[in-house]
Scaffold this motif. Structure first.
Motif, PDB file in Angstrom:
ATOM      1  N   VAL A   1       7.767   1.930   7.783  1.00  0.00           N
ATOM      2  CA  VAL A   1       7.672   2.026   6.324  1.00  0.00           C
ATOM      3  C   VAL A   1       8.791   1.257   5.637  1.00  0.00           C
ATOM      4  O   VAL A   1       9.872   1.066   6.199  1.00  0.00           O
ATOM      5  N   ASN A   2       8.514   0.830   4.419  1.00  0.00           N
ATOM      6  CA  ASN A   2       9.511   0.131   3.616  1.00  0.00           C
ATOM      7  C   ASN A   2      10.194   1.046   2.611  1.00  0.00           C
ATOM      8  O   ASN A   2      11.316   0.775   2.185  1.00  0.00           O
ATOM      9  N   TYR A   3       9.492   2.104   2.219  1.00  0.00           N
ATOM     10  CA  TYR A   3      10.079   3.083   1.306  1.00  0.00           C
ATOM     11  C   TYR A   3       9.282   4.376   1.406  1.00  0.00           C
ATOM     12  O   TYR A   3       8.166   4.400   1.945  1.00  0.00           O
ATOM     13  N   ILE A   4       9.872   5.459   0.897  1.00  0.00           N
ATOM     14  CA  ILE A   4       9.152   6.728   0.819  1.00  0.00           C
ATOM     15  C   ILE A   4       9.138   7.213  -0.624  1.00  0.00           C
ATOM     16  O   ILE A   4      10.019   6.888  -1.418  1.00  0.00           O
TER      17      ILE A   4
ATOM     18  N   VAL B   1       0.858  -1.184   0.000  1.00  0.00           N
ATOM     19  CA  VAL B   1       0.000   0.000   0.000  1.00  0.00           C
ATOM     20  C   VAL B   1       0.893   1.231   0.000  1.00  0.00           C
ATOM     21  O   VAL B   1       1.964   1.235   0.623  1.00  0.00           O
ATOM     22  N   HIS B   2       0.448   2.265  -0.698  1.00  0.00           N
ATOM     23  CA  HIS B   2       1.143   3.553  -0.636  1.00  0.00           C
ATOM     24  C   HIS B   2       0.158   4.604  -0.148  1.00  0.00           C
ATOM     25  O   HIS B   2      -0.948   4.709  -0.685  1.00  0.00           O
ATOM     26  N   ILE B   3       0.546   5.349   0.871  1.00  0.00           N
ATOM     27  CA  ILE B   3      -0.353   6.354   1.427  1.00  0.00           C
ATOM     28  C   ILE B   3       0.305   7.727   1.452  1.00  0.00           C
ATOM     29  O   ILE B   3       1.533   7.851   1.450  1.00  0.00           O
TER      30      ILE B   3
ATOM     31  N   ALA C   1      -2.258   2.082   9.227  1.00  0.00           N
ATOM     32  CA  ALA C   1      -2.123   1.355   7.962  1.00  0.00           C
ATOM     33  C   ALA C   1      -1.296   0.087   8.161  1.00  0.00           C
ATOM     34  O   ALA C   1      -1.653  -0.988   7.661  1.00  0.00           O
ATOM     35  N   ARG C   2      -0.215   0.209   8.912  1.00  0.00           N
ATOM     36  CA  ARG C   2       0.640  -0.950   9.150  1.00  0.00           C
ATOM     37  C   ARG C   2      -0.111  -2.034   9.926  1.00  0.00           C
ATOM     38  O   ARG C   2      -0.011  -3.225   9.630  1.00  0.00           O
TER      39      ARG C   2
ATOM     40  N   LYS D   1       3.418  -7.049   4.445  1.00  0.00           N
ATOM     41  CA  LYS D   1       3.150  -6.252   3.242  1.00  0.00           C
ATOM     42  C   LYS D   1       4.045  -5.020   3.226  1.00  0.00           C
ATOM     43  O   LYS D   1       4.421  -4.482   4.270  1.00  0.00           O
ATOM     44  N   TRP D   2       4.350  -4.544   2.029  1.00  0.00           N
ATOM     45  CA  TRP D   2       5.164  -3.337   1.906  1.00  0.00           C
ATOM     46  C   TRP D   2       4.292  -2.096   2.068  1.00  0.00           C
ATOM     47  O   TRP D   2       3.145  -2.047   1.605  1.00  0.00           O
TER      48      TRP D   2
END
Length: 213
Positions: A127-130, A87-89, A99-100, A107-108
């Motif tokens: 988070v896994n990425y920004i 998911v991207h928020i 969300a996590r 999940k990423w």
């Protein structure tokens, strides 16, 4: 096939530019076969929840035999319903910790940031990425914030504590400057979506990335 978190060339699908759901599927298949490393379904247009669900489900099926992950933008419910890869928020969406909790630890999860204040507030353990941007002015995202430019991007890249992808107005004419900032990858929309030759558009971007890296 096991999915990989590779941000090198991250395609954000726009249903209007791609020509609807079928257009997004076709664009995805061609783009992935020519080097795109991640796909995001961004639901900013007036589709029903059912339409987004079937679009997401069909995209997941199209990517099932690849290592390329599917991210759902904003809509955690749709991501959970189809068992998306991530998911991207954004800053105005669900809090990161919520969300996590909803998507679980496997999940990423990606988060958009625009400035140093937002970046410093990122809960890095969650988070896994920004996604950093918009870098340049863009017409594909409603209510986009003011473009930050490559100089500010360079400063934010120095401060990040996880992988990052740049987004916003990036195309084959400016992608080289973006990669030279040290960013892990670039996210594009109109640089691929809506192009007459999806294969050539994708290859052009990939080749420019490889020239720098």
């Amino acid at each position: 096939m096991k999915k990989q978190l590779d941000l090198t060339l991250y395609l954000v699908l726009d249903p209007l530019l791609c020509g609807g759901i079928n257009g997004m599927i076709n664009t995805t298949k061609i783009a992935v076969s020519n080097g795109v490393t991640a796909i995001q379904l961004r639901s900013e247009h007036e589709f029903s929840g059912k339409d987004w669900y079937y679009a997401a489900l069909t995209l997941k099926e199209a990517l099932s035999d690849t290592s390329v992950p599917l991210f759902i933008n904003d809509h955690v419910d749709i991501a959970l319903a189809i068992d998306a890869d991530g998911v991207h928020i954004g800053q105005s969406d669900l809090p990161i910790d919520v969300a996590r909790q909803l998507i679980g630890k496997d999940k990423w999860l990606g988060l958009s940031v625009t400035n140093q204040q937002q970046l410093k507030a990122v809960p890095w353990q969650q988070v896994n990425y920004i996604g950093i941007g918009p870098i340049f002015p863009t017409i594909t995202k409603k209510n986009a914030t003011v473009a930050i430019g490559t100089e500010q991007l360079t400063e934010l890249v120095k401060l990040k504590q996880c992988p990052a992808v740049a987004i916003g107005g990036i195309d084959e004419n400016n992608i080289t400057n973006i990669i030279q900032t040290g960013i892990d990858g670039v996210a594009v929309v109109s640089a691929i979506c809506g192009k007459k030759d999806i294969q050539q558009a994708t290859l052009s971007l990939i080749n420019k990335i490889k020239q720098v890296k």
